[in-house]
Scaffold this motif. Structure first.
Motif, PDB file in Angstrom:
ATOM      1  N   ARG A   1       0.792  -1.221   0.000  1.00 28.63           N
ATOM      2  CA  ARG A   1       0.000   0.000   0.000  1.00 28.63           C
ATOM      3  C   ARG A   1       0.826   1.273   0.000  1.00 28.63           C
ATOM      4  NH1 ARG A   1      -5.233  -1.344   3.903  1.00 28.63           N
ATOM      5  NH2 ARG A   1      -5.746  -3.353   2.922  1.00 28.63           N
ATOM      6  N   GLY A   2       2.092   1.155  -0.296  1.00 28.32           N
ATOM      7  CA  GLY A   2       2.928   2.344  -0.384  1.00 28.32           C
ATOM      8  C   GLY A   2       2.661   3.119  -1.662  1.00 28.32           C
ATOM      9  N   ASN A   3       3.404   4.187  -1.872  1.00 27.62           N
ATOM     10  CA  ASN A   3       3.265   5.010  -3.073  1.00 27.62           C
ATOM     11  C   ASN A   3       4.612   5.096  -3.775  1.00 27.62           C
ATOM     12  OD1 ASN A   3       0.444   5.912  -2.794  1.00 27.62           O
ATOM     13  ND2 ASN A   3       1.200   6.930  -0.954  1.00 27.62           N
ATOM     14  N   TYR A   4       4.544   5.180  -5.107  1.00 29.72           N
ATOM     15  CA  TYR A   4       5.767   5.243  -5.900  1.00 29.72           C
ATOM     16  C   TYR A   4       5.466   6.019  -7.164  1.00 29.72           C
ATOM     17  CZ  TYR A   4      10.320   3.652  -7.609  1.00 29.72           C
ATOM     18  OH  TYR A   4      11.621   3.610  -8.046  1.00 29.72           O
ATOM     19  N   VAL A   5       6.494   6.575  -7.772  1.00 28.62           N
ATOM     20  CA  VAL A   5       6.300   7.401  -8.953  1.00 28.62           C
ATOM     21  C   VAL A   5       5.726   6.590 -10.121  1.00 28.62           C
ATOM     22  CG1 VAL A   5       8.702   7.055  -9.701  1.00 28.62           C
ATOM     23  CG2 VAL A   5       7.403   9.045 -10.536  1.00 28.62           C
ATOM     24  N   ASN A   6       6.122   5.315 -10.240  1.00 28.08           N
ATOM     25  CA  ASN A   6       5.603   4.443 -11.304  1.00 28.08           C
ATOM     26  C   ASN A   6       4.808   3.301 -10.682  1.00 28.08           C
ATOM     27  OD1 ASN A   6       7.002   5.844 -13.432  1.00 28.08           O
ATOM     28  ND2 ASN A   6       8.873   4.820 -12.771  1.00 28.08           N
ATOM     29  N   GLU A   7       3.524   3.238 -11.006  1.00 29.41           N
ATOM     30  CA  GLU A   7       2.673   2.190 -10.449  1.00 29.41           C
ATOM     31  C   GLU A   7       1.909   1.449 -11.544  1.00 29.41           C
ATOM     32  OE1 GLU A   7       0.247   4.054  -7.483  1.00 29.41           O
ATOM     33  OE2 GLU A   7       1.933   4.351  -6.103  1.00 29.41           O
TER      34      GLU A   7
END
Length: 236
Positions: free
Chosen positions: A79-85
């Motif tokens: 459930r983290g966030n990243y620039v490319n998903e």
């Protein structure tokens, strides 16, 4: 220019066999020169990317500077966030999507594939290229024979996951058929609604005439509406 066959053979030894010998614990998929490498962490991904880049340089090759990226496979467990998903592979876009567990009433977010925008555009270009509206010399059965094998191929390939993503393409096909009917039959010219009714009547009589008519985006969906006296009534 090297042929795709020779390029595939070259990468089989330059990449596939090299990965299996040197990094057997890291799974990957490759089709032609498109490669996905599965990593357990961002740190591992950065490391294997640099290792692969070095290997390809040894083989007089290089990573594509724009296409090569690290993607975070976000879902209910990550459930983290990243620039490319998200990423595209073999005509599919893989990204976080809502899904329902099999045999259960539980909904969740999975990192799943569906038809990509690029593939949708390609199919749309193919439909326009057929110029169905200009086939006034053809019967509706002739048109089905011309396009059905291609449409069936789209459904069999892209319909494996999130078939609803194909509905805009199905709607484009139905629109092309309506234009054809209005051009071919004088009684339908300028009558979009009556043309839709006419096609729905045919679809109810022969649902398998067009491959995409078997699905809910076809001309069978809808509700009862009044119809022109010159045409048979049907359900929308």
């Amino acid at each position: 220019m090297i042929s795709p066959l020779l390029a595939n053979l070259f990468l089989h030894y330059a990449f596939d066999e090299w990965m299996r010998r040197n990094h057997p614990h890291i799974p990957f998929e490759r089709y032609a020169d498109d490669i996905i490498v599965h990593c357990k962490s961002e740190r591992q991904a950065e490391w294997i990317k640099s290792v692969i880049e070095k290997r390809l340089l040894e083989c007089k090759l290089e990573l594509h500077p724009e296409k090569t990226q690290i993607v975070y496979c976000k879902d209910d467990y990550r459930r983290g966030n990243y620039v490319n998903e998200k990423f595209d592979f073999l005509g599919y876009t893989f990204r976080p999507r809502g899904a329902k567990a099999r045999h259960k009433k539980r909904f969740f977010v999975g990192f799943n594939p569906a038809l990509s925008n690029k593939a949708t555009k390609s199919m749309g270009d193919t439909i326009r290229g057929w110029e169905i509206h200009l086939m006034s010399d053809k019967s509706i059965e002739d048109i089905s024979r011309i396009i059905n094998s291609v449409v069936r191929g789209w459904i069999n390939y892209y319909g494996q996951y999130y078939r609803s993503a194909l509905y805009p393409t199905f709607n484009q096909l139905n629109k092309a058929l309506r234009k054809w009917a209005m051009r071919k039959y004088k009684r339908l010219r300028g009558r979009k609604r009556n043309t839709a009714l006419w096609l729905r009547r045919i679809a109810r009589r022969d649902r398998g005439l067009f491959a995409h008519w078997k699905f809910s985006a076809g001309p069978l969906a809808g509700r009862q509406e009044p119809c022109d006296g010159r045409l048979s009534c049907t359900d929308l």
